[in-house]
Design an enzyme around this catalytic site. Structure first.
Site, short mmCIF file in Angstrom:
data_model
loop_
_atom_site.label_atom_id
_atom_site.label_comp_id
_atom_site.label_asym_id
_atom_site.label_seq_id
_atom_site.Cartn_x
_atom_site.Cartn_y
_atom_site.Cartn_z
N ASP A 31 9.31 3.04 -0.28
CA ASP A 31 8.27 3.67 0.50
C ASP A 31 8.52 3.32 1.97
OD1 ASP A 31 6.05 4.50 1.83
OD2 ASP A 31 4.58 3.62 0.46
N LYS B 189 4.15 9.51 8.70
CA LYS B 189 3.91 8.94 10.03
C LYS B 189 4.87 9.49 11.10
CE LYS B 189 0.98 5.42 8.25
NZ LYS B 189 1.02 4.57 7.08
N TYR C 99 0.86 -1.19 0.00
CA TYR C 99 0.00 0.00 0.00
C TYR C 99 0.89 1.23 0.00
CZ TYR C 99 -3.36 3.51 1.69
OH TYR C 99 -4.14 4.63 1.84
C1 LIG Z 1 0.38 5.02 5.69
C2 LIG Z 1 1.14 4.73 4.47
C3 LIG Z 1 1.04 5.54 3.32
C4 LIG Z 1 0.06 6.68 3.22
O1 LIG Z 1 0.31 7.70 4.14
P1 LIG Z 1 -0.90 8.70 4.52
O2 LIG Z 1 -0.24 9.70 5.42
O3 LIG Z 1 -1.95 7.87 5.17
O4 LIG Z 1 -1.37 9.31 3.25
C5 LIG Z 1 1.87 5.26 2.26
N1 LIG Z 1 2.74 4.23 2.29
C6 LIG Z 1 2.84 3.43 3.36
C7 LIG Z 1 3.84 2.31 3.34
C8 LIG Z 1 2.05 3.63 4.47
O5 LIG Z 1 2.13 2.80 5.51
#
Ligand SMILES: *Cc1c(COP(=O)(O)O)cnc(C)c1O
Length: 428
Positions: free
Chosen positions: A238, A266, A143
């Site tokens: 990511d 995060k 994701y």
């Molecule tokens: C949470 C997350 C996202 C998206 O971040 P948001 O701040 O919710 O838009 C993208 N990549 C990973 C791996 C994530 O865990």
């Protein structure tokens, strides 16, 4: 479900689609209704009906120091007195960029955003602009936020041009995203042999943690790195979830790898809405105003978010052991206790853990990719979740989510949790 939460949820559903501002909060994977939170402190969260839970979600990752850490609250107070957002440079942006580049060696330059979604969306636009190629590769089960190009699932057929994973994503967008099974070197090699010269980038969750917690097989990340290099594509890590959680340099630090671009979010925002993407200076210089790839944000780099994030990072990086060392200590204790408990109770299980991230699977299958994750005992998970919630431990309301520890979780909190788990298992 308790009174006030239930009333609020009924009211929320009148005005907010599904009653929530992000779908997982609706508890659809476990049934029942979410509780509404009044306040939280340390590792504990208290609902509007005054029931308190030990929390293993931490706002889905940002709250690595626990809820409401005094240092971060104080930084937000002090900063807000001088203004909340200016829309013109402020010193804290430079400080943040400097800190990120010092901690993460692959990042030479960095841009701030207001979410992880914006970070990954902008990183793939940048990769496409830099390489003048259109295709990107992602992996099934990873994701990367909710932008159109990344809300794509594996299509049918050998060369998996993606299918939209959400209504509203044009097929023509999804076709530019190729979805491969994770941990499958043959599929990757075959794809690059056939169309490597058209691929702008591979984007991968450094450790996939949005469909269970899955680890790369030996040599897999190195293959991603070498194959992109060979074909002139970029490798995008990511690290929105893993960055600044698994050490100063995230997974790339643990694995000793150098991606071309990295995405963060995060933990980097200290609980305020923040993301970032950065990497090779020659690639980052393709961004406007110096380069042709557009990226912007009204609130990007605002002083409040920078102060909260920087304070959290400094707290984590200080002390002996530092925050990451403390998290590993508590994480190892939790893992050992959890394994012993599952064995004692004879529950089929797999446990994947790294530092302060963990995932318990009710299966004895080896977890190699999302297909294995989906084959666990979902019904058992639902019962376990509700039994734990009832007894005051809040784990993620979905068998696809990774759990998070914070520096506010003590060994005593972990032992209390393991006792609750044992009682819960006895009931199922
Ligand atoms: C949470 C997350 C996202 C998206 O971040 P948001 O701040 O919710 O838009 C993208 N990549 C990973 C791996 C994530 O865990």
């Amino acid at each position: 479900m308790s009174n006030l939460s239930s009333k609020l949820f009924a009211e929320a559903k009148k005005y907010i689609p599904g009653g929530v501002n992000s779908p997982v909060r609706a508890f659809r994977n476990v049934g029942g209704e979410p509780f509404f939170v009044r306040r939280a402190k340390g590792c504990r969260i208290t609902d509007v009906d005054d029931k308190t839970y030990i929390d293993y979600i931490g706002s889905w990752g940002p709250n690595i120091l626990g809820h409401a850490p005094v240092e971060v609250i104080s930084a937000i107070h002090q900063t807000a007195k001088n203004g909340i957002s200016f829309g013109i440079p402020c010193p804290a942006e430079v400080e943040m960029a400097k800190t990120i580049t010092e901690w993460v060696p692959s990042v030479e330059k960095v841009r701030m955003t207001s979410s992880g979604t914006e970070a990954t969306m902008s990183a793939i636009r940048l990769a496409r602009g830099f390489t003048s190629r259109d295709f990107i590769v992602k992996f099934d089960g990873c994701y990367h936020g909710h932008s159109d190009s990344l809300l794509v699932a594996a299509g049918s057929g050998a060369l998996t041009h993606g299918e939209p994973n959400s209504a509203g994503v044009p097929k023509s967008f999804a076709e530019k995203t190729i979805v491969l099974p994770y941990n499958d070197p043959e599929a990757l090699t075959k794809l690059f042999e056939e169309m490597g010269e058209q691929i702008a980038a591979i984007i991968v969750e450094s450790y996939p943690a949005n469909a269970g917690l899955v680890f790369p097989r030996e040599g897999y990340l190195e293959l991603l790195s070498s194959i992109t290099k060979k074909h002139g594509a970029l490798l995008i890590f990511d690290e929105v979830m893993t960055g600044f959680r698994l050490g100063k340099a995230g997974v790339q630090g643990l694995e000793n790898l150098t991606p071309d671009l990295s995405c963060f979010g995060k933990v980097i925002g200290g609980g305020l809405p923040v993301g970032a993407f950065g990497g090779r200076a020659d690639v980052m210089d393709f961004l406007a105003p110096d380069g042709p790839v557009y990226h912007a944000g009204t609130l990007s780099g605002n002083p409040l978010a920078m102060a909260a994030g920087l304070t959290q990072l400094r707290q984590l990086g200080s002390g002996k052991p530092d925050g990451f060392g403390k998290l590993e200590h508590v994480g190892a204790h939790f893992e050992a206790g959890l394994r012993a408990l599952m064995e004692k109770k004879g529950v089929p299980h797999r446990i994947n853990r790294v530092g302060s991230m963990f995932c318990l699977f009710f299966t004895d299958r080896e977890i190699i990719n999302v297909d294995d994750v989906m084959k666990q005992d979902m019904d058992f998970f639902k019962k376990f979740f509700h039994a734990c919630l009832d007894k005051g431990v809040y784990i993620a309301p979905s068998p696809y989510e990774t759990g998070f520890l914070s520096t506010a979780h003590s060994i005593d909190d972990i032992d209390e949790t393991l006792n609750v788990f044992e009682d819960a298992l006895s009931e199922i």
